[in-house]
Design a protein around this motif. Structure first.
Motif, mmCIF file in Angstrom:
data_model
loop_
_atom_site.group_PDB
_atom_site.id
_atom_site.type_symbol
_atom_site.label_atom_id
_atom_site.label_comp_id
_atom_site.label_asym_id
_atom_site.label_seq_id
_atom_site.Cartn_x
_atom_site.Cartn_y
_atom_site.Cartn_z
ATOM 1 N N GLU A 97 56.488 70.711 61.876
ATOM 2 C CA GLU A 97 57.184 70.771 60.583
ATOM 3 C C GLU A 97 57.582 72.195 60.273
ATOM 4 O O GLU A 97 56.746 73.091 60.341
ATOM 5 N N VAL A 124 58.857 60.495 62.301
ATOM 6 C CA VAL A 124 58.701 61.023 60.942
ATOM 7 C C VAL A 124 60.008 61.734 60.614
ATOM 8 O O VAL A 124 60.515 62.504 61.430
ATOM 9 N N LEU A 127 58.934 65.125 55.138
ATOM 10 C CA LEU A 127 57.598 65.307 54.567
ATOM 11 C C LEU A 127 57.711 66.237 53.372
ATOM 12 O O LEU A 127 58.344 67.293 53.453
ATOM 13 N N MET A 144 55.932 60.996 52.521
ATOM 14 C CA MET A 144 56.470 60.927 53.882
ATOM 15 C C MET A 144 57.523 59.840 53.988
ATOM 16 O O MET A 144 57.343 58.734 53.475
ATOM 17 N N ALA A 146 59.046 57.825 57.144
ATOM 18 C CA ALA A 146 58.693 57.649 58.566
ATOM 19 C C ALA A 146 58.891 56.201 58.970
ATOM 20 O O ALA A 146 58.834 55.307 58.106
ATOM 21 N N HIS A 154 51.876 59.128 50.635
ATOM 22 C CA HIS A 154 51.090 58.776 51.825
ATOM 23 C C HIS A 154 49.611 59.131 51.657
ATOM 24 O O HIS A 154 48.744 58.278 51.790
#
Lengths: 163, 163
Positions: A97, A124, A127, A144, A146, A154
């Motif tokens: 990330e 994913v 985020l 999230m 995904a 999440h």
């Protein structure tokens, strides 16, 4: 840790806006997602500095029921001028990330600008993370997008500073 | 480290192909790149396991002349069937890497399939890494395409297992 020896370095002045995160934090969290069963976990997060303008971040979780290790992630927090912050992370699940956002008081709010996926990682796509500190209490939540699910709460956790 | 307590877990069988990396390694390296002056550094690398099918990786370097901290990176190695491997890394410089490649004997050879850059990071476009272990000697080299320079040797080091 500071170069070849183990002496404690001075805090880099650029770290001051996020120095409230420094320490080792332990606590409990809860996770849910439309594609999985809800779960409870224990967690430890460590924020450290090495005298340079970033914090190191290591995190691991374990199942609340039997203590087996679950997730792990690690990386760096890079405060920038005007309250901005960059966070770069790698997850043991094969995900990276790049996060960017802002520090306001003792709250850090970031959203991903790049997510890297290893071939075997789950998909994913976005985020968002919020960290808050009040005294010796750290709370965070992660949202999230995904595996086809749009941005959804999440996990969230409450941790206490233990050192 | 294993969940809530500190007991040493058993090695996950999927880790066996890269178990030769486990330990703490210290040594010296040299760096060069067309855009900078050549430099020498000290380095420590730690590969650890937690009983799950990945290794944790933490690395830091310091200047050979005065010991000031230089680079730091951290992440995970994920061995896959048929000698494949995935490596996910975050750098303190604001870069993330997804690396994929192969393990052959005691050599790991990977190339980046995704590089993430924070807004303030230097432009890196491709990274190739080779790690080799012979006994208690770990050598690696890293080739990099960055800031307009095509794929070029950047750093190499020799480290000895110290624990």
């Amino acid at each position: 840790m500071n170069g070849a020896n183990g002496a404690e370095p001075a805090l880099h002045p650029e770290i001051e806006p996020i120095a409230f995160l420094l320490g080792t934090w332990r606590g409990e969290g809860k996770g849910e997602y439309p594609t999985i069963e809800a779960f409870a976990y224990g967690e430890e997060i460590r924020f450290r500095h090495v005298g340079k303008p970033f914090l190191t971040y290591t995190q691991r979780t374990w199942a609340a029921d039997d203590g087996r290790p679950l997730h792990a992630e690690t990386g760096y927090l890079r405060p920038k001028p005007e309250g901005r912050i960059e966070i770069v992370l790698a997850h043991a699940t094969g995900v990276t990330e790049i996060q960017e956002g802002a520090v306001a008081g003792q709250t850090v709010e970031v959203a991903s600008t790049n997510i890297g996926l290893a071939s075997s990682a789950k998909e994913v796509t976005l985020l968002e993370r919020t960290f808050r500190v009040e005294g010796d209490l750290l709370t965070y939540e992660l949202r999230m997008a995904a595996v086809g699910v749009p941005l959804t709460h999440h996990i969230s956790a409450e941790l206490r500073r233990v050192e």
